[in-house]
Design an enzyme around this catalytic site. Structure first.
Site, PDB file in Angstrom:
ATOM      1  N   CYS A   1      13.353  11.583   6.593  1.00 35.01           N
ATOM      2  CA  CYS A   1      13.635  11.270   8.017  1.00 35.01           C
ATOM      3  C   CYS A   1      15.013  11.430   8.310  1.00 35.01           C
ATOM      4  CB  CYS A   1      13.113   9.761   8.048  1.00 35.01           C
ATOM      5  SG  CYS A   1      13.915   8.794   7.071  1.00 35.01           S
TER       6      CYS A   1
ATOM      7  N   GLU B   1      10.048  16.253  15.489  1.00 30.09           N
ATOM      8  CA  GLU B   1      10.296  16.363  14.211  1.00 30.09           C
ATOM      9  C   GLU B   1       9.428  17.210  13.315  1.00 30.09           C
ATOM     10  OE1 GLU B   1       9.198  12.646  11.762  1.00 30.09           O
ATOM     11  OE2 GLU B   1      11.340  12.723  11.153  1.00 30.09           O
TER      12      GLU B   1
ATOM     13  N   GLU C   1      10.162   1.781  10.585  1.00 29.99           N
ATOM     14  CA  GLU C   1      11.115   2.947  10.332  1.00 29.99           C
ATOM     15  C   GLU C   1      10.438   4.177  10.487  1.00 29.99           C
ATOM     16  OE1 GLU C   1      14.191   2.828  10.203  1.00 29.99           O
ATOM     17  OE2 GLU C   1      14.389   0.623  10.052  1.00 29.99           O
TER      18      GLU C   1
ATOM     19  N   LYS D   1       0.992  -1.205  -0.039  1.00 30.35           N
ATOM     20  CA  LYS D   1       0.063   0.033   0.078  1.00 30.35           C
ATOM     21  C   LYS D   1       1.050   1.063   0.101  1.00 30.35           C
ATOM     22  CE  LYS D   1      -2.306   2.885   2.923  1.00 30.35           C
ATOM     23  NZ  LYS D   1      -2.235   4.033   1.810  1.00 30.35           N
TER      24      LYS D   1
END
Ligand code: NDP
Length: 485
Positions: A285, A386, A251, A176
């Site tokens: 990331c 973040e 992750e 997906k």
């Protein structure tokens, strides 16, 4: 049927949503452009894809691994032959510059080649037995059906580095993609089928994470889940699948530091920090989101940094000379603008940027100014959370030890850089920094496909790394054989 409507692929068949529902894939540089439309599948449709994978997996697992590899290598060639066009698709649906898209497509090509060749090297271990007349060895077996759920920010590289090792190991996959970037995901699936992948071995389902994604993580017929994305969804996957005794690989995010020592080549350090922080519009990331600079060179670093960042041309990634594209969507843009307000309220000094760009070149897209804060202290939210956008927090340290302490004073541990000419300092940093990837005199971004990738602390979950040979440890289980003769 609209000309740009693309299908899902289940059991080798092209599938559209039974009730005709679709969603639109929009160009973030020009929101009037609908790049493609994709089916909005239901949870039941996703369940069918899992069944199709289960049915195809046994035969695929019994196909010799070098033959599986031949298909992967052929798919790599198809992707390489179409690289220019694929790069344009990537830029139109995600926004990154054409140069960045070309590099990402080239990476996907390398990934499929690397794992294709690994078909000859799916090794176990042969070891002397303590018993006479005994052969003692291990074999690798596939896990079965793997759910692969990926984000939009590296929409061809991340699916490739999950799908390729899963397939070469003999697993079947339900994939997906993120709803912002389904088209480039479809092109991977299409290339593999054109290369000869049997029906059902790789299934492609599109639609919301909350329904299609939910089936992929909750179905008891799934043997492993590999996910890259937000901490929140990662937590949800742990809750949903953690008790089922299946493999889970997550992750998640990063808050990556670049440490600049006083013996650094300052011009190189500035260039690499700019690339790490503002390349890919900061939506990586591994992006550099904190620059930690020694006090005695901080003024010089900050001055050169601001001068360089002022020259960044922001615009449509397809245009010549553009160095930074738009943010992927309105929600993401507003989140970044919120963080900029938080930084100002917390007392950090906004020295550059901070606003949405709205001129004639920018008003149709989600463009932000590259933004720099100085005087950032470690307890501020912009130093801890973040942001996932073009915002750099500059912090000062009085010593090497304090710089390392600041680098480590966060919950994440994905990537970290140091800029220095001192080999002892570089090695000390390599030893002490809490990050899964360490770079010396290089940006925190940028990975090679044949070595392991993964973070420490909150950045990753699951004991096994992605990429390189290490990825095969996730997608296979080991059987130990005692053979007496
Ligand atoms: P999300 O976690 O929202 O989405 C990632 C994927 O998960 C998408 O395919 C999404 O589908 C799907 N998803 C969303 N909700 C669910 C759910 N409830 N169940 C199952 N699947 C779901 O993250 P973003 O795509 O917005 O990516 C940004 C974040 O990802 C950043 O915080 C960044 O740190 C992290 N990231 C980490 C990387 C790493 O390697 N560590 C690499 C890239 C990003 P849909 O698109 O349909 O919502």
């Amino acid at each position: 049927m609209a000309r740009n409507l693309f299908p899902c692929v289940i059991g080798g068949e092209k599938i559209f949503s039974p009730d005709g529902r679709t969603f639109r894939d929009i160009n973030p540089a020009d929101t009037g452009e609908v790049v493609a439309e994709f089916p909005q599948l239901s949870r039941e449709d996703a369940a069918k894809a899992i069944d199709a994978a289960r049915e195809a997996q046994v035969k695929w697992a019994s196909t010799p691994a070098p033959e599986r590899g031949r298909i992967l290598v052929k798919a790599a060639q198809i992707l390489e032959d179409e690289a220019d066009e694929l790069a344009r698709v990537l830029t139109r649906e995600e926004g990154k510059t054409l140069a960045e898209s070309r590099a990402e497509v080239a990476r996907a090509v390398s990934i499929f080649r690397f794992y294709g060749v690994m078909g000859y090297r799916l090794r176990g271990e042969f070891t002397p037995s303590a018993e006479p007349n005994t052969h003692l060895f291990t074999l690798r077996e596939p896990l079965g059906v793997v759910s692969i759920i990926t984000p939009w920010n590296f929409p061809i590289a991340i699916p490739s580095w999950k799908i390729a090792p899963a397939l070469i190991s003999g697993n079947a996959v339900v994939f997906k993609p993120a709803s912002y970037t389904p088209l480039i995901g479809y092109r991977i699936v299409d290339a593999l089928h054109r290369a000869g992948l049997p029906p059902g071995v790789l299934n492609f389902v599109t639609g919301p994470g909350s329904t299609v994604g939910a089936e992929l993580i909750n179905s008891p017929k799934v043997d492993a889940i590999s996910f890259t994305g937000s901490l929140e969804v990662g937590e949800e996957i742990k809750r949903a699948a953690g008790g089922r005794n299946i493999r889970i690989q997550l992750e998640l995010g990063g808050k990556n530091p670049a440490v600049i020592l006083d013996d650094a080549d300052m011009d190189r350090a500035v260039e690499m920090v700019v690339r790490g922080a503002f390349g890919l519009t900061g939506q990586a990331c591994t992006a550099t989101s904190r620059a930690i600079v020694l006090e005695n060179v901080a003024e010089e670093f900050e001055r050169k940094l601001v001068e360089r960042v002022k020259r960044i041309k922001v615009g449509n990634g397809l245009a010549e000379g553009v160095e930074m594209g738009p943010v992927v969507g309105e929600k993401e843009m507003n989140k970044i603008l919120d963080y900029i307000r938080v930084g100002i309220d917390e007392g950090a000094k906004l020295v550059l940027g901070g606003k949405r760009l709205m001129g004639p070149e920018h008003s149709k897209g989600y463009f932000l100014e590259p933004t720099i804060f100085t005087d950032v202290t470690p307890d501020m939210r912009i130093a801890q959370e973040e942001i996932f956008g073009p915002v750099l927090a500059v912090m000062r340290a009085h010593s090497f030890d304090e710089a390392v302490e600041l680098a480590n004073k966060i919950e994440y541990g994905l990537s970290a850089s140091i800029f220095t000419r001192s080999l002892p300092r570089a090695f000390e940093f390599i030893n002490r920094v809490q990050a899964g990837v360490v770079k010396v005199n290089k940006p925190t971004t940028g990975l090679e496909p044949h070595v392991p990738f993964g973070g420490f602390k909150k950045s990753s979950y699951g004991m096994v790394k992605e990429q390189g040979e290490a990825a095969l440890d996730f997608y296979t289980k080991i059987k130990t054989v005692y053979l007496g003769y």
